[in-house]
Design a protein around this motif. Sequence first.
Motif, PDB file in Angstrom:
ATOM      1  N   GLU A 177       0.836  -1.208   0.000  1.00 53.60           N
ATOM      2  CA  GLU A 177       0.000   0.000   0.000  1.00 53.60           C
ATOM      3  C   GLU A 177       0.870   1.258   0.000  1.00 53.60           C
ATOM      4  N   ALA A 178       1.964   1.227   0.757  1.00 56.72           N
ATOM      5  CA  ALA A 178       2.891   2.366   0.741  1.00 56.72           C
ATOM      6  C   ALA A 178       3.440   2.582  -0.660  1.00 56.72           C
ATOM      7  N   ASN A 179       3.835   1.498  -1.312  1.00 57.00           N
ATOM      8  CA  ASN A 179       4.410   1.615  -2.647  1.00 57.00           C
ATOM      9  C   ASN A 179       3.369   2.082  -3.662  1.00 57.00           C
ATOM     10  N   ALA A 180       2.112   1.691  -3.459  1.00 60.90           N
ATOM     11  CA  ALA A 180       1.049   2.167  -4.345  1.00 60.90           C
ATOM     12  C   ALA A 180       0.915   3.685  -4.256  1.00 60.90           C
ATOM     13  N   ALA A 181       1.015   4.226  -3.030  1.00 58.87           N
ATOM     14  CA  ALA A 181       0.956   5.682  -2.868  1.00 58.87           C
ATOM     15  C   ALA A 181       2.151   6.353  -3.535  1.00 58.87           C
ATOM     16  N   VAL A 182       3.326   5.723  -3.418  1.00 57.83           N
ATOM     17  CA  VAL A 182       4.525   6.248  -4.079  1.00 57.83           C
ATOM     18  C   VAL A 182       4.334   6.273  -5.592  1.00 57.83           C
ATOM     19  N   LEU A 183       3.897   5.156  -6.150  1.00 56.16           N
ATOM     20  CA  LEU A 183       3.714   5.074  -7.601  1.00 56.16           C
ATOM     21  C   LEU A 183       2.675   6.078  -8.078  1.00 56.16           C
ATOM     22  N   GLY A 184       1.579   6.205  -7.315  1.00 55.96           N
ATOM     23  CA  GLY A 184       0.559   7.172  -7.687  1.00 55.96           C
ATOM     24  C   GLY A 184       1.072   8.600  -7.650  1.00 55.96           C
ATOM     25  N   ALA A 185       1.888   8.900  -6.630  1.00 59.47           N
ATOM     26  CA  ALA A 185       2.473  10.243  -6.546  1.00 59.47           C
ATOM     27  C   ALA A 185       3.341  10.536  -7.764  1.00 59.47           C
ATOM     28  N   PHE A 186       4.177   9.576  -8.144  1.00 60.45           N
ATOM     29  CA  PHE A 186       5.011   9.775  -9.327  1.00 60.45           C
ATOM     30  C   PHE A 186       4.171   9.819 -10.605  1.00 60.45           C
ATOM     31  N   ASP A 187       3.121   8.981 -10.664  1.00 60.02           N
ATOM     32  CA  ASP A 187       2.211   9.037 -11.813  1.00 60.02           C
ATOM     33  C   ASP A 187       1.634  10.444 -11.968  1.00 60.02           C
ATOM     34  N   ARG A 233      -3.223   3.677  -5.541  1.00 59.91           N
ATOM     35  CA  ARG A 233      -2.404   4.261  -6.607  1.00 59.91           C
ATOM     36  C   ARG A 233      -3.216   5.256  -7.429  1.00 59.91           C
ATOM     37  N   SER A 234      -4.444   4.897  -7.753  1.00 55.47           N
ATOM     38  CA  SER A 234      -5.294   5.784  -8.539  1.00 55.47           C
ATOM     39  C   SER A 234      -5.608   7.067  -7.774  1.00 55.47           C
ATOM     40  N   ALA A 235      -5.954   6.941  -6.493  1.00 51.93           N
ATOM     41  CA  ALA A 235      -6.292   8.121  -5.693  1.00 51.93           C
ATOM     42  C   ALA A 235      -5.085   9.016  -5.469  1.00 51.93           C
ATOM     43  N   ALA A 236      -3.904   8.403  -5.290  1.00 55.31           N
ATOM     44  CA  ALA A 236      -2.691   9.201  -5.090  1.00 55.31           C
ATOM     45  C   ALA A 236      -2.382  10.041  -6.316  1.00 55.31           C
ATOM     46  N   ALA A 237      -2.519   9.455  -7.495  1.00 55.70           N
ATOM     47  CA  ALA A 237      -2.291  10.210  -8.728  1.00 55.70           C
ATOM     48  C   ALA A 237      -3.302  11.336  -8.859  1.00 55.70           C
ATOM     49  N   GLN A 238      -4.560  11.044  -8.512  1.00 57.60           N
ATOM     50  CA  GLN A 238      -5.602  12.067  -8.583  1.00 57.60           C
ATOM     51  C   GLN A 238      -5.352  13.172  -7.558  1.00 57.60           C
ATOM     52  N   GLY A 242       2.980  13.299 -11.093  1.00 54.81           N
ATOM     53  CA  GLY A 242       3.937  14.365 -11.344  1.00 54.81           C
ATOM     54  C   GLY A 242       4.885  14.708 -10.212  1.00 54.81           C
ATOM     55  N   ALA A 243       4.928  13.902  -9.145  1.00 50.30           N
ATOM     56  CA  ALA A 243       5.868  14.175  -8.056  1.00 50.30           C
ATOM     57  C   ALA A 243       7.309  14.071  -8.549  1.00 50.30           C
ATOM     58  N   ASP A 244       8.154  14.940  -8.016  1.00 50.19           N
ATOM     59  CA  ASP A 244       9.586  14.877  -8.303  1.00 50.19           C
ATOM     60  C   ASP A 244      10.333  14.071  -7.255  1.00 50.19           C
ATOM     61  N   GLU A 245       9.781  14.047  -6.035  1.00 53.97           N
ATOM     62  CA  GLU A 245      10.455  13.393  -4.916  1.00 53.97           C
ATOM     63  C   GLU A 245       9.402  12.848  -3.963  1.00 53.97           C
ATOM     64  N   VAL A 246       9.586  11.623  -3.476  1.00 54.78           N
ATOM     65  CA  VAL A 246       8.667  11.020  -2.514  1.00 54.78           C
ATOM     66  C   VAL A 246       9.472  10.415  -1.371  1.00 54.78           C
TER      67      VAL A 246
END
Length: 272
Positions: free
Chosen positions: A38-48, A195-200, A50-54
């Motif tokens: 779940e942590a990694n899903a949030a990371v991937l979503g953040a990068f999806d 992952r979807s919600a993090a990207a959104q 547009g995050a530069d750093e997580v």
Amino acid sequence: MKILVSVDIEGVAGVTHVEQCRTGNPEYERARAWMTAEANAAVLGAFDGGADEVIVNDSHGGFRNLLPDGMDPRARMVTGKPRYLGMMSGVEGCDAVFLVGYHAGAGRPGVLAHTISSFAFHRVSVNGQELNEAGLYGALAAEHGVPVALMCGDDAFIADTRSRFPGALTVETKQSQGRATCVTLTPAQSVQAIRSAAAQAMAGVASLRSVPLPGSRYRCELVAQDPGLADLFCQWPALERIDGTTVAFEAPSMESLIRMLNCLSAMSFMLH
């Protein structure tokens, strides 16, 4: 854009019993893998999005639960304790915080609900407001000007916390039917939803504002689980005894207040 992902375990999909949260149990090893996913899903979503750093903050128990080899290699991790900022370590300079695997507060309905210490604390209030861990640490993030953009956990956690962070997106990982009973998503379903919600959530970060608690000084009233713990806590001269189980103290900042709570939690192990 820089994101902090703070990850607890009790709100993770599939986690419903205390043995899944304590080291030394075979079930814990499965649960920490779900926590990592779940942590990694949030990371991937953040990068999806547009995050530069997580930065990922391991925020459960001894703060040594996440499996580093299960994390995206672009992320950095905060692990181990003690830390001054606890569950918000790494928040400095971030644009937003994602809360993953969080749970309802002590004395509330919800899966494995507690606030900082399930053994020691029955209720925590600051300036008259009862706060769970997300409320406390979200206020600490606000001291650094950082808003909460995503909250993931059970329905009781989301219901208790939504009003504190009205702009945050939510992912309901399970529905509580009691302290150790729930209807849960599968880990795969939860990972996909996070992952979807993090990207959104990334799309709304620029418009979010941090929500500090009102006041320039903070009074914490802490209800201990029993009078013996209140006796112990009042060995600290700064604490005031209110009644058999309630103690109080004042702090100039949320950081100072949370550091005091974490010290009292550590003291409680004398009686554990």
